[in-house]
Design a protein around this motif. Structure first.
Motif, mmCIF file in Angstrom:
data_model
loop_
_atom_site.group_PDB
_atom_site.id
_atom_site.type_symbol
_atom_site.label_atom_id
_atom_site.label_comp_id
_atom_site.label_asym_id
_atom_site.label_seq_id
_atom_site.Cartn_x
_atom_site.Cartn_y
_atom_site.Cartn_z
ATOM 1 N N THR A 149 3.317 -2.524 8.194
ATOM 2 C CA THR A 149 3.053 -1.173 7.694
ATOM 3 C C THR A 149 4.382 -0.691 7.125
ATOM 4 O OG1 THR A 149 1.365 -0.718 9.351
ATOM 5 C CG2 THR A 149 2.443 1.177 8.369
ATOM 6 N N THR A 150 4.369 -0.044 5.963
ATOM 7 C CA THR A 150 5.628 0.352 5.325
ATOM 8 C C THR A 150 5.782 1.864 5.215
ATOM 9 O OG1 THR A 150 4.674 0.261 3.108
ATOM 10 C CG2 THR A 150 5.729 -1.760 3.932
ATOM 11 N N ALA A 173 4.385 7.607 12.522
ATOM 12 C CA ALA A 173 3.929 6.217 12.612
ATOM 13 C C ALA A 173 4.009 5.709 14.049
ATOM 14 C CB ALA A 173 4.741 5.324 11.682
ATOM 15 N N LYS A 212 1.597 -4.313 15.193
ATOM 16 C CA LYS A 212 2.074 -4.253 13.809
ATOM 17 C C LYS A 212 3.594 -4.132 13.792
ATOM 18 C CE LYS A 212 -0.544 -0.645 13.010
ATOM 19 N NZ LYS A 212 -1.202 0.505 12.329
ATOM 20 N N LEU A 271 6.510 -2.071 11.782
ATOM 21 C CA LEU A 271 6.825 -0.963 10.888
ATOM 22 C C LEU A 271 8.102 -1.309 10.131
ATOM 23 C CD1 LEU A 271 6.200 1.935 9.933
ATOM 24 C CD2 LEU A 271 7.651 2.742 11.826
ATOM 25 N N LYS A 301 4.262 6.465 2.312
ATOM 26 C CA LYS A 301 3.658 5.621 3.336
ATOM 27 C C LYS A 301 2.791 4.575 2.648
ATOM 28 C CE LYS A 301 0.068 6.599 6.649
ATOM 29 N NZ LYS A 301 -0.575 7.557 7.498
ATOM 30 N N ASP A 302 2.779 3.356 3.192
ATOM 31 C CA ASP A 302 1.932 2.272 2.699
ATOM 32 C C ASP A 302 2.157 1.950 1.226
ATOM 33 O OD1 ASP A 302 0.725 1.900 5.213
ATOM 34 O OD2 ASP A 302 -0.715 3.494 4.811
ATOM 35 N N ASN A 326 5.523 -5.705 1.285
ATOM 36 C CA ASN A 326 4.295 -4.982 0.968
ATOM 37 C C ASN A 326 3.501 -4.665 2.232
ATOM 38 O OD1 ASN A 326 4.500 -5.401 -1.997
ATOM 39 N ND2 ASN A 326 4.341 -7.533 -1.371
ATOM 40 N N PRO A 327 2.770 -3.550 2.231
ATOM 41 C CA PRO A 327 1.871 -3.303 3.350
ATOM 42 C C PRO A 327 0.889 -4.476 3.451
ATOM 43 C CG PRO A 327 1.878 -1.443 1.821
ATOM 44 C CD PRO A 327 2.667 -2.543 1.186
ATOM 45 N N GLY A 328 0.637 -4.931 4.667
ATOM 46 C CA GLY A 328 -0.275 -6.055 4.858
ATOM 47 C C GLY A 328 0.408 -7.413 4.875
#
Length: 173
Positions: A43-44, A57, A73, A75, A141-142, A153-155
């Motif tokens: 998660t970014t 977060a 996850k 962060l 966010k994200d 990247n997110p994911g």
């Protein structure tokens, strides 16, 4: 989730992958949390000297259901490499551990180092800095972020151990 996958082995197996699939973060980060080995889906956040989004977060659930089962996850915070303010301290580190986050990687600083060292979460940052941030509820966010010149990247999945940190577009192993 503690990763049984060694970053050196991952680099051996993926050294010829395209950069959008496999990346290695530069060796400029220090360990601050109790967990030295961690991994999970990313998660970014992007924030500069304002940890409002970091607090939100880590106060939220840090786990996600995946085909591999429920995992913590990671962060990843683009703090623009600022060495002037700490984006994570003891209270937020405790929240991250309590809420199941596998790790927090900050392109910036942390504080309350003795407290962070007791938290069952991976925490990596550039340095410690006692000065707190201002809270202005600013940031993104994200979104894709650049951490020390490396896109995250997110994911994506991040794997960290004593040898370093690698980022993959998909789970490895």
């Amino acid at each position: 989730m503690n990763s049984p996958l060694a970053t050196c082995d991952l680099c051996d197996a993926h050294k010829h992958d395209a950069p959008e699939l496999f990346r290695v973060l530069p060796p400029v980060f220090r360990d601050f949390g109790a967990l030295r080995t961690f991994s999970g889906p990313v998660t970014t956040l992007k924030c500069f000297e304002d940890n409002s989004l970091v607090k939100a977060a880590v106060d939220s659930c840090g786990t996600v259901d995946t085909p591999q089962g429920r995992v913590g996850k990671v962060l990843v915070v683009d703090g623009a490499g600022s060495l002037r303010r700490a984006l994570l301290g003891g209270n937020l580190g405790a929240a991250a551990a309590r809420n199941g986050w596998a790790g927090v990687v900050i392109d910036g600083c942390v504080r309350d180092v003795a407290e962070l060292a007791t938290q069952e979460v991976g925490i990596r940052a550039l340095a410690s800095m006692p000065m707190p941030t201002d809270k202005q509820n600013q940031g993104l966010k994200d979104a894709a972020v650049q951490i020390q010149g490396v896109w995250v990247n997110p994911g994506d999945w991040l794997y960290a151990d004593a040898d370093g940190m690698v980022v993959s577009a998909q789970p490895l192993g």
